[in-house]
Scaffold this motif. Structure first.
Motif: not given
Length: 418
Positions: A75-78, A122-125, A100-103, A60-61
């Motif tokens: 970047a973060s690991a994911n 860039l921070d995404g949630r 990471l997600d459909e939304d 989710e992040e």
């Protein structure tokens, strides 16, 4: 119309609630993303280089640090090894699609300077929590609003229905009251006019004494009727109680006994069952109650009337008035207290102006104004002494003398209780 207004108000309110909740939760997500991006930017600008980027929930992040040419510096690991998910200037915000997600993810950009390099954090949630919360609230509203509307409709229907019913009954009663009052007043007026016209047409034959007697009788009848109408009007305005003070009800009963005994062709009046009893109320209204019961009993009695009065010690005073007349049929024992009700329409009215059908109605109104009740029943036939028996009077010991006619029982709060 009331339910429709409630429905519109609730729909508007529910919509505003959902939109406000969604906006507030979205702002919380955006603020949290911007706070972490700024923290990363402060570390970079402190000269300690780009830190290791970690996220709490990889699904989710994500966090990316992007150079001016679009290259991902860290970047973060994911999302490591993936290109920048957004091309944003510092301070910008966008909803972008990610693997990471459909939304779509909500992404915020914060500027940072690493030596001579211009970087963007860039921070995404994902706003999935926002969607879930608003969807839950929406479901509750979709279920709750119809239920509330049904309850509001039922309550409104009941309340409005009763209020229109009371208004309709009041209007009907008022029209009937005015009609009956007009009818009752028309009779003595017509009598006065008839005798006056005869006296004017035949002055030589007019008997002045007889004319004066007729005028007096009809004037007394009209005065009595007007007084009764005024008392009932005050009762309708909740003013029948008058000035309340301690009243010895036994004095009023014995006063009525003496009045009945002094009247011409009076029945035998038994007062041996009258004991001491005090109530709190309007003395004149209570005197009218006792008088109307006495006159009613004397009017229908064949030869005997009996009074009984006592305080049962249970907080209530009970007055019983009996006669040896024909009694009141069971079917008429409620109707007899209505206004302008005469069970014997063919009866010739007495000189006192009685018979308008207001006497027992006044008794009921005065008793109600004093937080009491009045009921009529059949007096048991017999020849016992006043005060014998109980007859379900709560231990008051007021069974009456068993005259076999009508038996009126008035129950009033005792003036001796706190």
């Amino acid at each position: 119309m009331a339910v429709l207004a409630v429905a519109v108000a609730m729909v508007v309110g529910g919509t505003a609630l959902v939109l406000g909740l969604r906006t507030e939760l979205s702002n919380d997500v955006r603020d949290a993303a911007r706070a972490r991006a700024r923290e990363v930017a402060r570390v970079i600008e402190a000269g300690r280089g780009v830190p290791v980027l970690r996220v709490t929930d990889p699904d989710e992040e994500f966090v990316q640090v992007v150079a001016a040419d679009g290259t991902v510096v860290a970047a973060s690991a994911n999302v490591r090894g993936r290109p920048a998910f957004a091309d944003l200037r510092p301070g910008g915000t966008a909803a972008v699609d990610t693997p990471l997600d459909e939304d779509p993810f909500l992404v915020v950009a914060v500027g940072a300077r690493d030596g001579g390099r211009e970087l963007v954090v860039l921070d995404g949630r994902t706003p999935a929590g926002v969607a879930e919360a608003t969807a839950t609230v929406t479901r509750f509203l979709l279920i709750g609003l119809p239920v509330v509307l049904v309850l509001a409709a039922a309550a409104t229907w009941t309340a409005v229905g009763r209020t229109l019913g009371r208004v309709a009954r009041a209007e009907s009663a008022q029209r009937r009251f005015v009609s009956d009052a007009s009818h009752e007043l028309r009779t003595p007026v017509a009598t006065l006019r008839q005798h006056a016209e005869v006296a004017l047409a035949h002055p030589d034959r007019a008997d002045t004494g007889a004319l004066a007697g007729t005028v007096r009788e009809e004037a007394v009848r009209m005065q009595r009727l007007v007084d009764d109408l005024l008392l009932l009007a005050r009762a309708d305005e909740r003013a029948a109680g008058g000035v309340r003070r301690p009243v010895d009800l036994d004095d009023l009963v014995l006063e009525e006994v003496r009045r009945l005994r002094a009247a011409a062709a009076a029945p035998a009046v038994d007062s041996t069952g009258v004991g001491a009893a005090r109530v709190t109320g309007d003395e004149e209204a209570l005197r009218r109650l006792v008088r109307n019961l006495g006159e009613n009993a004397a009017r229908y009695a064949r030869g005997r009337v009996a009074f009984a009065l006592g305080d049962g010690g249970d907080g209530w005073v009970r007055l019983v008035v009996e006669d040896d007349g024909p009694g009141v049929p069971p079917a008429d024992r409620q109707r007899v207290f209505d206004r302008f009700v005469r069970l014997d329409e063919a009866r010739v009215r007495d000189d006192g102006g009685g018979g308008a059908g207001l006497g027992l109605a006044i008794v009921a109104e005065v008793a109600r104004a004093h937080r009491g009740t009045v009921a009529v029943e059949r007096a048991a036939a017999g020849s016992g002494d006043a005060g014998s028996g109980d007859a379900g009077l709560g231990g008051a010991g007021l069974g009456g003398v068993g005259l076999g006619g009508a038996r009126f029982v008035v129950t009033l709060p005792s003036g001796e209780r706190n």
